[in-house]
Design a protein around this motif. Structure first.
Motif, short mmCIF file in Angstrom:
data_model
loop_
_atom_site.label_atom_id
_atom_site.label_comp_id
_atom_site.label_asym_id
_atom_site.label_seq_id
_atom_site.Cartn_x
_atom_site.Cartn_y
_atom_site.Cartn_z
N CYS A 229 36.57 33.67 42.82
CA CYS A 229 35.24 33.91 43.08
C CYS A 229 34.75 32.97 41.68
O CYS A 229 35.15 32.73 40.64
CB CYS A 229 34.84 35.38 42.46
SG CYS A 229 33.05 35.72 42.40
N LYS A 231 31.20 33.16 40.84
CA LYS A 231 30.03 33.67 40.53
C LYS A 231 29.82 34.00 39.18
O LYS A 231 28.64 34.30 38.78
CB LYS A 231 29.53 35.01 41.64
CG LYS A 231 29.68 34.63 43.11
CD LYS A 231 28.67 33.75 43.51
CE LYS A 231 28.60 33.52 44.87
NZ LYS A 231 30.03 32.65 45.45
N ALA A 232 30.78 34.24 38.40
CA ALA A 232 30.73 34.86 37.14
C ALA A 232 29.71 35.82 36.62
O ALA A 232 29.10 35.89 35.76
CB ALA A 232 30.37 33.39 36.30
N CYS A 233 29.80 36.93 37.33
CA CYS A 233 28.78 38.30 36.99
C CYS A 233 29.33 38.32 35.65
O CYS A 233 30.53 38.34 35.25
CB CYS A 233 29.15 39.26 37.99
SG CYS A 233 28.64 38.94 39.70
N TYR A 235 30.18 40.82 33.90
CA TYR A 235 30.89 42.00 33.70
C TYR A 235 32.45 42.16 34.32
O TYR A 235 33.11 42.78 34.24
CB TYR A 235 30.24 43.32 33.95
CG TYR A 235 29.85 43.23 35.64
CD1 TYR A 235 30.89 43.43 36.55
CD2 TYR A 235 28.59 43.03 35.97
CE1 TYR A 235 30.26 43.18 37.98
CE2 TYR A 235 28.33 42.63 37.21
CZ TYR A 235 29.14 42.82 38.26
OH TYR A 235 28.68 42.57 39.36
N CYS A 236 32.72 40.71 34.90
CA CYS A 236 33.67 41.10 36.01
C CYS A 236 34.90 40.11 35.69
O CYS A 236 34.77 39.02 35.18
CB CYS A 236 33.07 40.62 37.40
SG CYS A 236 34.25 40.46 38.70
N VAL A 238 37.04 39.38 37.87
CA VAL A 238 37.74 38.52 39.12
C VAL A 238 37.86 36.93 39.00
O VAL A 238 38.97 36.45 39.24
CB VAL A 238 37.13 38.94 40.47
CG1 VAL A 238 37.45 38.19 41.55
CG2 VAL A 238 37.31 40.47 40.67
N PRO A 239 36.67 36.14 38.54
CA PRO A 239 36.90 34.88 38.12
C PRO A 239 38.14 34.57 37.53
O PRO A 239 38.74 33.59 37.51
CB PRO A 239 35.55 34.55 37.63
CG PRO A 239 34.67 35.56 38.26
CD PRO A 239 35.45 36.75 38.16
N GLN A 273 36.09 38.02 48.34
CA GLN A 273 35.45 38.72 47.14
C GLN A 273 33.90 38.65 47.35
O GLN A 273 33.07 39.13 47.15
CB GLN A 273 35.78 38.21 45.61
CG GLN A 273 37.09 38.71 45.20
CD GLN A 273 37.33 40.02 44.95
OE1 GLN A 273 36.07 40.64 45.10
NE2 GLN A 273 38.27 40.45 44.76
N THR A 274 33.51 37.47 47.93
CA THR A 274 32.32 36.84 48.39
C THR A 274 32.59 36.17 49.69
O THR A 274 32.76 34.93 49.84
CB THR A 274 31.66 35.96 47.36
OG1 THR A 274 32.61 34.78 47.30
CG2 THR A 274 31.49 36.55 46.01
N HIS A 310 28.13 38.50 49.21
CA HIS A 310 27.44 38.51 48.02
C HIS A 310 25.72 38.26 48.52
O HIS A 310 25.33 37.47 49.44
CB HIS A 310 27.80 37.42 47.21
CG HIS A 310 27.25 37.39 46.08
ND1 HIS A 310 25.75 36.79 45.75
CD2 HIS A 310 27.65 37.69 44.73
CE1 HIS A 310 25.52 36.93 44.37
NE2 HIS A 310 26.68 37.61 43.68
#
Ligand code: SAM
Ligand code: SF4
Length: 513
Positions: A229, A231-233, A235-236, A238-239, A273-274, A310
């Motif tokens: 991923c 996207k770099a949210c 809180y996450c 996953v990246p 993930q997206t 997403h």
């Protein structure tokens, strides 16, 4: 903490599916080989999302192809593997708790003169749940663990890396999801005398091309089309745990779908993930919606699902492809996370509440009803009562068919860790409970409207009670129904809804589909 709830549609998982491990004649599954060497057995336990479930199918495929035999419990296994999830703290703790159960006797005895558990031990056992040292059943497992290879795979492996060896020195293998093809080689290195091995690359696309996948469900096949991923949210994890986005070439995906159809699979689920950020790396440069259409056009495929979308990359083209292909399921999982634009900005979600609602409007305007589900996080740092009210109002406005809601869980390396105005656990719990109650009533009302309607159901469960079956509608609702038929598993049938609950429908079979 991190309590989640799932009311309504299940999350495209193969839960409750009978015949786990069954293969179809001529299917893609490797034959379950009984290894010549009775020692070559593995036990594999999976935590987390369906991407992890599918990764475990690949891991099992790789090991079965090399003569390993899968066993049901850690006691009988030579190799014990935990495929882990670190999305929330509780998920990660669960793994260390499992590892604590496998702590060898000598490791334990070294500490057993001390009747108090050390801080380290509490961490290993997780969540304050301290295991009793001399409990007979625990001793049995611990003794059985001697001389075994114990491995941690997946997101916790990637996140904690070699630190796992510090926290649980009896672990000898740590391997992230991008390195599963290397597993036999890593295990061979351990058998040759290496004490510890790791596979922690994240930027390889090797993971798509595991030559054999042992599929757990005989009708529904998962296919990862995009890994990682970008996207770099805020809180996450996953990246960090799954690395940057890498898409699989469209021709390779379509070839696999054709092979799956030939092998008798009727439902495919495209994973990422997206998933809708798919970017074909080949010259064909197919967009996600084009790929979706091409998959739906493969002969023999009766259902196509995809998750997770997403909102940023969700457009009209996807809705149009769903409308044009009745075999693309009428369900979209579109995580929103919060109903407040202020919180969405802090989360770095790349859209506002209004922009998200525009995507919802595209689906509500579709020619056939599309079931919409979402993920939400409550108690993000700085979330005010007003922000939370906006999230509740979004539930009312969208009328989701199911919501997966989570208390915000601070995760290592993420930007939100440093954000001010953390919300106390108790308050997060209060907000989660309010949200759940509100959503349950919405689902009850939504499902009640379906009484009297007839839906096509893929039958994937049989109850011990006579005449009782279960399956999923195209909208991914769980349908429990009665039928006097002797064998229905894997069949598509027509079921009329006779009553409704917030999480499922109850019906009776009225014919074959
Ligand atoms: N990629 C998907 C997306 O963008 O929505 C979701 C991936 S994540 C595996 C699944 C869900 O876990 C997220 O949608 C979010 O609601 C939840 N989640 C992720 N990080 C979290 C955290 N730190 N605390 C609580 N929930 C979290
Ligand atoms: Fe995590 Fe955001 Fe990527 Fe989803 S889009 S995996 S929530 S960083």
């Amino acid at each position: 903490m991190g309590k989640s709830f799932d009311i309504g549609l299940d999350r495209l998982t193969g839960t409750g599916v009978p015949g786990i491990g069954e293969t179809q004649e001529g299917g893609l599954n490797p034959p379950l080989q009984v290894a010549g060497d009775a020692e070559s057995t593995f036990y594999l336990e999976t935590f987390g999302c369906q991407m992890n479930d599918h990764d475990s199918e690949k891991v099992a495929g790789v090991l079965l192809a090399r003569g390993y035999r899968q066993v049901d419990g850690p006691e009988a296994a030579k190799v014990i593997l935990y495929n882990t999830c670190s999305i929330r703290e509780k998920a990660a703790q669960k793994v260390f708790s499992r590892l604590g159960e496998l702590r060898p006797m000598d490791e334990r005895q070294g500490k057993s003169s001390n009747t108090e558990d050390t801080e380290e031990e509490r961490r290993v056992h997780g969540d304050g749940q301290v295991l009793e040292k001399n409990h007979p059943s625990l001793r049995k497992i611990v003794n059985a663990a001697g001389g075994k290879i114990i491995g941690v795979l997946g997101c916790v492996a990637q996140q904690e890396g070699e630190e796992i060896f510090e926290r649980a020195p009896w672990v000898s293998l740590v391997c992230g999801s991008a390195s599963y093809r290397k597993l036999p080689q890593l295990i061979a290195e351990l058998e040759a005398g290496n004490r510890r091995v790791t596979g922690l690359d994240t930027d390889t696309d090797e993971t798509f091309e595991t030559e054999i996948t042992r599929r757990d469900n005989p009708w529904r096949a998962y296919l990862t089309i995009i890994e990682g991923c970008d996207k770099a949210c805020s809180y996450c994890v996953v990246p960090f745990t799954r690395g940057p986005e890498r898409s699989r070439a469209s021709a390779s995906i379509l070839e696999e779908v054709r092979r799956l159809a030939d092998a008798g699979y009727s439902e495919v689920q495209l994973l990422g993930q997206t998933v809708n950020s798919y970017a074909d790396p080949s010259m064909r440069k197919m967009r996600f919606s084009e790929l979706l259409a091409a998959v739906a056009e493969v002969s023999g495929i009766r259902r196509v699902r995809f998750t997770t979308s997403h909102p940023r990359d969700f457009g009209k083209d996807i809705v149009e492809v769903i409308e044009a292909h009745p075999n693309i399921c009428d369900h979209v999982h579109l995580p929103v996370q919060s109903g407040s634009t202020t919180v969405l900005r802090a989360m770095a979600r790349t859209y506002s509440r209004e922009e998200y609602l525009e995507k919802i409007a595209l689906m509500k305007a579709a020619r056939r009803p599309i079931s919409i589900t979402t993920d939400m996080i409550v108690g993000f740092p700085g979330e005010t009562e007003k922000d939370f009210e906006e999230t509740l109002a979004l539930l009312d406005e969208v009328q989701y068919d199911s919501v997966f809601a989570f208390k915000y869980s601070p995760r290592p390396n993420t930007p939100s860790l440093k954000m001010a105005d953390a919300i106390p656990e108790e308050e997060k719990g209060r907000r989660l409970a309010i949200l759940m109650d509100r959503q349950r009533e919405i689902q009850r009302a939504q499902n009640e409207k379906l009484v009297g309607e007839t839906f096509e159901v893929l039958v994937d469960g049989k109850s011990r009670r006579d005449n009782q079956w279960s399956g999923h509608t195209s909208s991914n609702r769980v349908m429990n129904f009665t039928s006097p038929e002797r064998e229905l598993l894997g069949d598509y049938v027509q079921v009329k809804v006779v009553s409704a609950m917030p999480n499922s429908l109850v019906g009776e079979m009225v014919g074959r589909a």
